[in-house]
Design a protein around this motif. Structure first.
Motif, mmCIF file in Angstrom:
data_model
loop_
_atom_site.group_PDB
_atom_site.id
_atom_site.type_symbol
_atom_site.label_atom_id
_atom_site.label_comp_id
_atom_site.label_asym_id
_atom_site.label_seq_id
_atom_site.Cartn_x
_atom_site.Cartn_y
_atom_site.Cartn_z
ATOM 1 N N PRO A 110 0.833 -1.207 0.000
ATOM 2 C CA PRO A 110 0.000 0.000 0.000
ATOM 3 C C PRO A 110 0.860 1.246 0.000
ATOM 4 O O PRO A 110 1.976 1.249 0.526
ATOM 5 C CB PRO A 110 -0.795 -0.141 1.304
ATOM 6 N N CYS A 111 0.362 2.328 -0.598
ATOM 7 C CA CYS A 111 1.132 3.583 -0.620
ATOM 8 C C CYS A 111 0.180 4.766 -0.756
ATOM 9 O O CYS A 111 0.255 5.522 -1.721
ATOM 10 C CB CYS A 111 2.171 3.577 -1.747
ATOM 11 N N SER A 112 -0.706 4.908 0.204
ATOM 12 C CA SER A 112 -1.634 6.043 0.219
ATOM 13 C C SER A 112 -0.960 7.179 0.984
ATOM 14 O O SER A 112 -0.962 7.202 2.217
ATOM 15 C CB SER A 112 -2.948 5.631 0.891
ATOM 16 N N PHE A 113 -0.362 8.094 0.259
ATOM 17 C CA PHE A 113 0.416 9.164 0.892
ATOM 18 C C PHE A 113 0.074 10.506 0.283
ATOM 19 O O PHE A 113 -0.487 10.590 -0.814
ATOM 20 C CB PHE A 113 1.921 8.897 0.720
ATOM 21 N N MET A 114 0.399 11.562 1.012
ATOM 22 C CA MET A 114 0.327 12.918 0.481
ATOM 23 C C MET A 114 1.691 13.270 -0.099
ATOM 24 O O MET A 114 2.708 13.157 0.596
ATOM 25 C CB MET A 114 -0.008 13.921 1.584
ATOM 26 N N LEU A 115 1.715 13.678 -1.349
ATOM 27 C CA LEU A 115 2.955 14.123 -1.965
ATOM 28 C C LEU A 115 3.117 15.619 -1.727
ATOM 29 O O LEU A 115 2.252 16.416 -2.103
ATOM 30 C CB LEU A 115 2.953 13.830 -3.465
ATOM 31 N N VAL A 116 4.216 15.993 -1.093
ATOM 32 C CA VAL A 116 4.561 17.398 -0.902
ATOM 33 C C VAL A 116 5.900 17.614 -1.592
ATOM 34 O O VAL A 116 6.887 16.960 -1.250
ATOM 35 C CB VAL A 116 4.662 17.761 0.591
ATOM 36 N N ALA A 117 5.927 18.481 -2.570
ATOM 37 C CA ALA A 117 7.146 18.711 -3.347
ATOM 38 C C ALA A 117 7.519 20.188 -3.310
ATOM 39 O O ALA A 117 6.676 21.054 -3.066
ATOM 40 C CB ALA A 117 6.943 18.254 -4.797
ATOM 41 N N SER A 118 8.798 20.437 -3.543
ATOM 42 C CA SER A 118 9.254 21.823 -3.645
ATOM 43 C C SER A 118 10.242 21.924 -4.792
ATOM 44 O O SER A 118 10.882 20.935 -5.164
ATOM 45 C CB SER A 118 9.912 22.282 -2.340
ATOM 46 N N MET A 119 10.352 23.104 -5.334
ATOM 47 C CA MET A 119 11.283 23.319 -6.435
ATOM 48 C C MET A 119 11.615 24.798 -6.537
ATOM 49 O O MET A 119 10.867 25.665 -6.070
ATOM 50 C CB MET A 119 10.693 22.823 -7.756
ATOM 51 N N ASN A 120 12.762 25.067 -7.164
ATOM 52 C CA ASN A 120 13.122 26.442 -7.495
ATOM 53 C C ASN A 120 12.453 26.824 -8.807
ATOM 54 O O ASN A 120 12.128 25.951 -9.627
ATOM 55 C CB ASN A 120 14.637 26.586 -7.612
ATOM 56 N N PRO A 121 12.289 28.108 -9.090
ATOM 57 C CA PRO A 121 11.671 28.505 -10.364
ATOM 58 C C PRO A 121 12.611 28.386 -11.564
ATOM 59 O O PRO A 121 12.167 28.469 -12.704
ATOM 60 C CB PRO A 121 11.270 29.961 -10.112
#
Length: 521
Positions: A340-351
């Protein structure tokens, strides 16, 4: 003499009871059958040394051992203890009357000490299901296994202690864990808080919406703007784990060997933050001995990917299917395993590669081609699966030094919990979706549920149609906007999705707008 002991084989989250059949006849050979891996085959030498160092001798006989069922793969060193006990009992060096009452797991050191093993919790669940009276595990695994009620769990230090117990000459007390007390005591303890974050009110609001609806979110901003700081505080506003979620999460970490020594249940939602050099196998799971990857270790919690474009394109693309299905199936020539892999994806990046495109305080040195190549590392289909896309700017020092502490996580968490309760009641009549169960947050709504629970009124529909045409949004982005709008309405306590909810949800599609879209997104 033929003797049987019992242990378990763990393959993914599936556990199979294994019968260790030991037969001693005249001769001097040693035969081990039943698809054991190299660690299982090497157990003979560990067992022989452990027996010798505890006053016993490995039998001078033809020893035949079968691990039944013989068509199931057996991996690891947890079979040492049941093999050693079986060999002693078949050699008539101990009592056999109680062998059928207990399941045994444990690795043997050369001195006979029991070493901890992986998967003690799912093995304990299987032992209870198979009506065993108890489970014998290494001392370090006893609290983990004792979470399972209606099963006697004995943590043993060494081989002699196990022999004396099975012979009836010692009577240790089974381990007891007050699961509910420990679980609820640890739930609200967080070392970091949203009150530490000054400014960034719009991003805090986006994270609150994401937490309330279980939505995936990406933050775009220059270095030092607080992206990682905000992401690490997200678990402090998520609703608490239920006991069933905690048990499922703990099983995954138990199989992966990620539980700390002496731990029982995981009481807080996991927060996993893999490095950008992570491989596909480490992210989704697998390997020669199949293990859960980072996405499964983040089950019921948060997977934070910092500097998202720095990951290889191939690694990023494997996220697409798990984000939709909440389960990952790993198929190889020798096995097929589901995690199982029910997760919230939180990502960050530079512009941009240098990080300062659009920053009023720094000059960007990147060419348009470099910016476009950088932004194109995240594909459109993957970006469509991220519900909330928000831009973040660094807070100037003059404002930073004058600002008061922000709203504490506890206050935000109360609003999130109320919104989740509304969603739980809404989905209570929805039938379960196979092995995934029924939805428990808005991010998991199907298209049919959107029409039933998030149908916009005429004015909202016109606003949404204009946004779709102007931003050239995909059908999946349309669904994402409706899901986010439904969450915003829940936070406001509104039964209907109204224009202001749609407008705010559209505002969270920053990468679909204007100059962002022109740069290759």
């Amino acid at each position: 003499m033929l003797v049987k002991t019992f242990c378990a084989a763990v393959n993914g989250l599936d556990v199979t009871t294994v019968t260790v059949e030991v037969s001693l006849t005249r001769g001097v050979m040693y035969h081990l059958t039943g698809l054991g891996d190299e660690a299982v085959k090497e157990s003979r030498d560990r067992i022989a040394a452990a027996l010798l160092n505890n006053g016993y001798k490995f039998p001078v006989a033809d020893v035949t051992i079968n691990l039944s069922p013989a068509d199931i793969r057996k991996e690891g060193s947890s079979y040492d203890l049941p093999l050693a006990i079986g060999i002693l009992a078949a050699n008539e060096k101990m009592n056999v009357d109680r062998l059928g009452d207990y399941m045994l797991v444990g690795e043997l050191g050369l001195d006979g000490k029991l070493q901890p093993v992986r998967g003690a919790l799912p093995i304990a669940i299987k032992a209870r299901a198979e009506k065993f009276k108890g489970l014998i595990v290494p001392k370090q695994n006893q609290r983990e296994a004792a979470v399972v009620n209606n099963l006697e769990v004995y943590g043993m230090e060494d081989l002699l202690e196990v022999i004396n117990f099975l012979n009836g000459t010692s009577h240790p007390e089974p381990c007891f864990v007050d699961t509910r007390k420990e679980f609820y005591e640890q739930q609200a303890k967080f070392d970091i808080d949203f009150s530490d974050v000054r400014g960034q009110e719009s991003v805090k609001r986006a994270l609150e919406v994401a937490a309330a609806g279980g939505h995936n979110i990406i933050m775009i901003g220059p270095p030092g703007s607080g992206k990682s700081m905000l992401a690490k505080r997200l678990p402090s506003i998520l609703p608490p784990l239920s006991l069933s979620e905690s048990l499922e999460t703990t099983q995954i970490h138990s199989i992966a060997g990620k539980l700390s020594r002496g731990a029982s249940l995981i009481s807080q939602r996991p927060f996993r933050s893999p490095h950008h050099t992570i491989s596909q196998t480490a992210l989704v799971g697998g390997g020669n001995h199949p293990q859960p990857g980072e996405i499964s270790l983040a089950h019921n919690g948060v997977l934070f990917i910092d500097e998202m474009p720095e990951l290889s394109r191939a690694v990023l693309e494997v996220l697409r299917q798990p984000l939709e299905d909440r389960v990952i199936t790993i198929s190889r020539a020798k096995y097929n395993i589901e995690f199982p892999c029910s997760f919230m994806l939180v990502a960050s990046m530079n512009p941009c590669p240098c990080g300062y495109y659009g920053d009023p305080n720094h000059h960007c040195v990147c060419t348009p081609g470099q910016i476009q190549r950088y932004m194109n590392k995240i594909s459109g289909p993957l970006l469509d699966r991220i519900d909330i896309q928000c831009e973040i700017q660094a807070v100037p020092f003059a404002q930073l030094s004058q600002m008061q502490p922000g709203e504490p996580s506890a206050a935000i968490r109360e609003r999130v919990i109320r919104a989740r309760q509304i969603q739980t009641e809404r989905f209570s009549s929805i039938p379960k979706q196979g092995g995934l169960g029924r939805p428990h947050c808005n991010a998991q709504m199907t298209e049919r549920m959107l029409h039933e629970f998030a149908e916009p009124d005429a004015a909202s529909l016109d606003m949404l149609r204009m946004a779709m045409e102007r931003l050239k949004l995909s059908a999946r982005a349309y669904s994402r906007i409706l899901k986010v709008a439904r969450t915003i309405a829940d936070l406001a306590g509104s039964e209907k999705v109204e224009s202001m909810h749609i407008a705010e949800a559209i505002g969270y599609r920053n990468l679909d707008r204007g100059d962002w879209a022109e740069r290759g997104m």
